[in-house]
Design a protein around this motif. Structure first.
Motif, PDB file in Angstrom:
ATOM      1  N   THR A   1      -0.873   4.873 -45.247  1.00  0.00           N
ATOM      2  CA  THR A   1      -1.190   4.915 -46.678  1.00  0.00           C
ATOM      3  C   THR A   1      -0.476   6.093 -47.323  1.00  0.00           C
ATOM      4  O   THR A   1      -0.553   7.214 -46.822  1.00  0.00           O
ATOM      5  CB  THR A   1      -2.707   5.051 -46.907  1.00  0.00           C
ATOM      6  OG1 THR A   1      -3.385   3.982 -46.249  1.00  0.00           O
ATOM      7  CG2 THR A   1      -3.032   5.008 -48.402  1.00  0.00           C
TER       8      THR A   1
ATOM      9  N   TYR B   1      -0.495   8.409 -50.527  1.00  0.00           N
ATOM     10  CA  TYR B   1      -1.337   8.842 -51.644  1.00  0.00           C
ATOM     11  C   TYR B   1      -0.512   9.700 -52.598  1.00  0.00           C
ATOM     12  O   TYR B   1       0.288  10.530 -52.162  1.00  0.00           O
ATOM     13  CB  TYR B   1      -2.524   9.670 -51.150  1.00  0.00           C
ATOM     14  CG  TYR B   1      -3.492   8.927 -50.263  1.00  0.00           C
ATOM     15  CD1 TYR B   1      -4.434   8.052 -50.805  1.00  0.00           C
ATOM     16  CD2 TYR B   1      -3.475   9.108 -48.883  1.00  0.00           C
ATOM     17  CE1 TYR B   1      -5.331   7.381 -49.995  1.00  0.00           C
ATOM     18  CE2 TYR B   1      -4.364   8.440 -48.064  1.00  0.00           C
ATOM     19  CZ  TYR B   1      -5.285   7.578 -48.618  1.00  0.00           C
ATOM     20  OH  TYR B   1      -6.175   6.907 -47.801  1.00  0.00           O
TER      21      TYR B   1
ATOM     22  N   ASN C   1      -1.122  11.863 -56.531  1.00  0.00           N
ATOM     23  CA  ASN C   1      -2.133  12.308 -57.476  1.00  0.00           C
ATOM     24  C   ASN C   1      -1.451  12.948 -58.682  1.00  0.00           C
ATOM     25  O   ASN C   1      -0.422  13.606 -58.532  1.00  0.00           O
ATOM     26  CB  ASN C   1      -3.056  13.331 -56.801  1.00  0.00           C
ATOM     27  CG  ASN C   1      -4.246  13.688 -57.662  1.00  0.00           C
ATOM     28  OD1 ASN C   1      -5.056  12.824 -57.965  1.00  0.00           O
ATOM     29  ND2 ASN C   1      -4.362  14.942 -58.043  1.00  0.00           N
TER      30      ASN C   1
ATOM     31  N   VAL D   1      -5.668   9.155 -58.845  1.00  0.00           N
ATOM     32  CA  VAL D   1      -4.983   9.004 -57.563  1.00  0.00           C
ATOM     33  C   VAL D   1      -4.473   7.569 -57.451  1.00  0.00           C
ATOM     34  O   VAL D   1      -5.118   6.625 -57.927  1.00  0.00           O
ATOM     35  CB  VAL D   1      -5.921   9.334 -56.382  1.00  0.00           C
ATOM     36  CG1 VAL D   1      -7.113   8.384 -56.313  1.00  0.00           C
ATOM     37  CG2 VAL D   1      -5.160   9.344 -55.057  1.00  0.00           C
TER      38      VAL D   1
ATOM     39  N   ALA E   1      -2.592   4.840 -54.509  1.00  0.00           N
ATOM     40  CA  ALA E   1      -2.399   4.667 -53.072  1.00  0.00           C
ATOM     41  C   ALA E   1      -1.667   3.364 -52.813  1.00  0.00           C
ATOM     42  O   ALA E   1      -1.928   2.348 -53.453  1.00  0.00           O
ATOM     43  CB  ALA E   1      -3.745   4.668 -52.343  1.00  0.00           C
TER      44      ALA E   1
ATOM     45  N   TRP F   1      -4.209  15.876 -47.519  1.00  0.00           N
ATOM     46  CA  TRP F   1      -4.892  15.188 -46.424  1.00  0.00           C
ATOM     47  C   TRP F   1      -5.164  16.213 -45.324  1.00  0.00           C
ATOM     48  O   TRP F   1      -4.250  16.924 -44.876  1.00  0.00           O
ATOM     49  CB  TRP F   1      -4.003  14.067 -45.887  1.00  0.00           C
ATOM     50  CG  TRP F   1      -4.590  13.335 -44.721  1.00  0.00           C
ATOM     51  CD1 TRP F   1      -4.396  13.585 -43.401  1.00  0.00           C
ATOM     52  CD2 TRP F   1      -5.480  12.200 -44.783  1.00  0.00           C
ATOM     53  NE1 TRP F   1      -5.095  12.694 -42.629  1.00  0.00           N
ATOM     54  CE2 TRP F   1      -5.776  11.832 -43.450  1.00  0.00           C
ATOM     55  CE3 TRP F   1      -6.045  11.478 -45.833  1.00  0.00           C
ATOM     56  CZ2 TRP F   1      -6.607  10.763 -43.139  1.00  0.00           C
ATOM     57  CZ3 TRP F   1      -6.875  10.413 -45.524  1.00  0.00           C
ATOM     58  CH2 TRP F   1      -7.147  10.060 -44.192  1.00  0.00           C
TER      59      TRP F   1
ATOM     60  N   LEU G   1      -9.569  13.484 -47.732  1.00  0.00           N
ATOM     61  CA  LEU G   1      -8.598  13.437 -48.820  1.00  0.00           C
ATOM     62  C   LEU G   1      -9.117  14.275 -49.980  1.00  0.00           C
ATOM     63  O   LEU G   1     -10.272  14.134 -50.393  1.00  0.00           O
ATOM     64  CB  LEU G   1      -8.388  11.987 -49.264  1.00  0.00           C
ATOM     65  CG  LEU G   1      -7.340  11.723 -50.340  1.00  0.00           C
ATOM     66  CD1 LEU G   1      -5.934  12.028 -49.808  1.00  0.00           C
ATOM     67  CD2 LEU G   1      -7.419  10.264 -50.814  1.00  0.00           C
TER      68      LEU G   1
ATOM     69  N   PRO H   1     -11.059   8.309 -48.857  1.00  0.00           N
ATOM     70  CA  PRO H   1      -9.710   7.802 -48.605  1.00  0.00           C
ATOM     71  C   PRO H   1      -9.639   6.287 -48.493  1.00  0.00           C
ATOM     72  O   PRO H   1      -8.565   5.704 -48.627  1.00  0.00           O
ATOM     73  CB  PRO H   1      -9.318   8.475 -47.281  1.00  0.00           C
ATOM     74  CG  PRO H   1     -10.612   8.821 -46.630  1.00  0.00           C
ATOM     75  CD  PRO H   1     -11.573   9.111 -47.740  1.00  0.00           C
TER      76      PRO H   1
ATOM     77  N   LEU I   1     -10.928   5.401 -52.691  1.00  0.00           N
ATOM     78  CA  LEU I   1     -10.443   6.328 -53.725  1.00  0.00           C
ATOM     79  C   LEU I   1     -11.551   6.805 -54.662  1.00  0.00           C
ATOM     80  O   LEU I   1     -11.281   7.487 -55.646  1.00  0.00           O
ATOM     81  CB  LEU I   1      -9.296   5.725 -54.548  1.00  0.00           C
ATOM     82  CG  LEU I   1      -8.107   5.157 -53.769  1.00  0.00           C
ATOM     83  CD1 LEU I   1      -7.019   4.713 -54.749  1.00  0.00           C
ATOM     84  CD2 LEU I   1      -7.557   6.169 -52.782  1.00  0.00           C
TER      85      LEU I   1
END
Length: 284
Positions: free
Chosen positions: A63, A65, A67, A89, A91, A150, A155, A169, A172
């Motif tokens: 994954t 991520y 932000n 966020v 993903a 992370w 997260l 995570p 979200l």
């Protein structure tokens, strides 16, 4: 919102289509550089199938991520500065079921409070008396709008002037602000750095007030967060980032000074919080 768009593969023997420059924006996509600091996300998107252009590598799993700012206005009024935007966020999850994408605006305590009250309560755009009251009470909104970290299966969304905001995570969803079991003494920078050899992520945080201190943190892989100590800082310098080597944490203390009263009471625009004093020189 993170999506991937489709295209068809050329038939056998067909002439390949001209390839666009790597930095060109395809004609069917918006120019995101013109939108990133202007347009708010329309809402949340739970994990759903993403449309894929080309072919995903069969062994690529995990994954990604990201932000950043997600909402640039509140109750029909734009924020005074993009740095005040509420964070979100995104993903992109690659698994056996293909690519799935999601995005969510952080339900921080400040944003939840504002929505419950039906008005803006924090930032440069609220009435002057409210800004003074926020400063006297030490209240501000942690927008969690700058970076993502992370660590040990957890997260976190980060900003420059606040504690980490923990996210689930898997979904979200916002879990909430955390001090990592009492370790984070003040702010927690949005720019942690990891030493692979030491298997540890390092970060810092400023303590702002009558005196300023630089707090140092270590987050070891598989271990508990640690407070390494604190250093006194002269005159309220602005510290944005640092360097982490295997042996040292290196800070460049530039001659930019923060006006603590202006920052605490949100007096004037964002640019008025800082002053350039070259006669002070730079300390390493």
């Amino acid at each position: 919102m993170l999506t991937m768009l489709t295209s068809t593969q050329p038939a056998p023997g067909a002439q390949p289509a001209p390839q666009p420059r790597p930095d060109a924006v395809p004609s069917h996509l918006p120019d995101l550089s013109a939108l990133l600091w202007r347009r708010s996300l329309k809402g949340d998107r739970d994990f759903g199938a993403a449309i894929v252009e080309g072919t995903l590598p069969a062994d690529l799993r995990g994954t990604l991520y990201r932000n950043g700012p997600g909402l640039f206005e509140s109750f029909g009024k734009r924020y005074a500065h993009p740095f005040e935007a509420d964070g979100a966020v995104t993903a992109l999850r690659l698994g056996d079921d293909g690519a799935r994408a999601a995005s969510k605006i952080h339900r921080t305590a400040g944003l939840v409070e504002e929505r419950a009250r039906g008005k803006s309560l924090y930032g440069l755009g609220v009435p002057w008396l409210r800004r003074i009251s926020n400063g006297l009470r030490g209240k501000d909104k942690n927008t969690a709008n700058t970076n993502v970290m992370w660590w040990n299966g957890r997260l976190f969304a980060l900003m420059e002037a606040g504690k980490p905001t923990e996210l689930d995570p898997r979904t979200l969803e916002t879990i909430g602000e955390t001090d990592l079991d009492g370790v984070v003494q003040s702010w927690f920078s949005a720019h942690p750095h990891r030493s692979a050899r030491r298997r540890t992520t390092y970060n810092f945080g400023l303590e702002v007030g009558r005196s300023m201190r630089l707090h140092l943190y270590a987050l070891p892989d598989g271990g508990a967060a640690q407070h390494l100590g604190a250093l006194a800082l002269d005159g309220g310098p602005m510290l944005h980032d640092f360097i982490a080597t295997d042996d040292h944490l290196i800070f460049f203390v530039s001659p930019v000074r923060v006006s603590v009263p202006r920052a605490l009471f949100a007096i004037g625009g964002f640019e008025k919080f800082f002053s350039w004093k070259p006669e002070l020189g730079t300390e390493v």
